[in-house]
Design a protein around this motif. Sequence first.
Motif, PDB file in Angstrom:
ATOM      1  N   SER A  46       0.815  -1.100  -0.012  1.00  0.00           N
ATOM      2  CA  SER A  46       0.212   0.057   0.094  1.00  0.00           C
ATOM      3  C   SER A  46       0.720   1.342   0.002  1.00  0.00           C
ATOM      4  O   SER A  46       0.320   2.397  -0.230  1.00  0.00           O
ATOM      5  N   ILE A  54      -8.232   5.805   4.948  1.00  0.00           N
ATOM      6  CA  ILE A  54      -8.487   4.410   5.095  1.00  0.00           C
ATOM      7  C   ILE A  54      -9.843   4.232   5.438  1.00  0.00           C
ATOM      8  O   ILE A  54     -10.183   4.642   6.667  1.00  0.00           O
ATOM      9  N   SER A  56     -12.989   1.647   6.819  1.00  0.00           N
ATOM     10  CA  SER A  56     -13.067   0.104   7.235  1.00  0.00           C
ATOM     11  C   SER A  56     -14.608  -0.188   7.695  1.00  0.00           C
ATOM     12  O   SER A  56     -15.207   0.373   8.358  1.00  0.00           O
ATOM     13  N   SER A  66      -7.044  -3.264   8.293  1.00  0.00           N
ATOM     14  CA  SER A  66      -6.821  -1.642   8.169  1.00  0.00           C
ATOM     15  C   SER A  66      -5.755  -1.272   8.776  1.00  0.00           C
ATOM     16  O   SER A  66      -4.915  -0.490   8.364  1.00  0.00           O
TER      17      SER A  66
END
Length: 226
Positions: A46, A54, A56, A66
């Motif tokens: 990533s 991010i 989640s 995550s």
Amino acid sequence: MTIYLTRHGLREDWINKLWRSTALRPSDPPLSARGFHIAKELGIFSKTLGLKHIISSPMERCIQTSTAIADELDLPIKIDYGVIEWVGPNPKPDDILTPLSNEELKLKYPRIDLGYQSTTNVIPTKETIEELHFRTKIAVDQIIKKYKDDGPIIIVSHAATMIALGRGILNDNQAPLRSGVCSLTKFNLNPSQNEWELEYTGKADYMEEGEQSHWTFKRPVIENSQ
């Protein structure tokens, strides 16, 4: 704008078949040891994606996945109930979703951003495929609106939910998307046509074992794309 979708890593209850029999929250298994390993592989890769956000699912396996990304990028984790697991139209009692509260999760996973406002606070108790598509379309449209000028973003979710989110992005409820654990599916917004385009789905070449545990719906989805 660019959106990445991924699925959590391998689950403990896939490896330990007795896990659910003693679990306080049977629907919320953590990652297995191998699941943590491939989440780490995703986290390392990533760093090449330029991620800014991010988002989640609140289920612990997604938070753990995550966290593997967030630790590499030094980013917070935004919990969104709009991207939670799909339990289907007739869930068994052990499938009923019982995630920890955001505050409880924050105690275990400090990177969680308690200031993020989820697209919904509703936890579905049952859903048809059509209802799943409707729920995820609302969620992803709101997420796109929120971050259209501040991407790329990654959404960490579950197999069915991830597929439905991708179909919502493309406005195509028949789109065949891959859902291997910790694989990546990438969408780019074409500014000249203001349409989303799929660059790739099921990318897993950064993991030593490649694509694992792909899942898809058992029957065709027949409703029209909205």
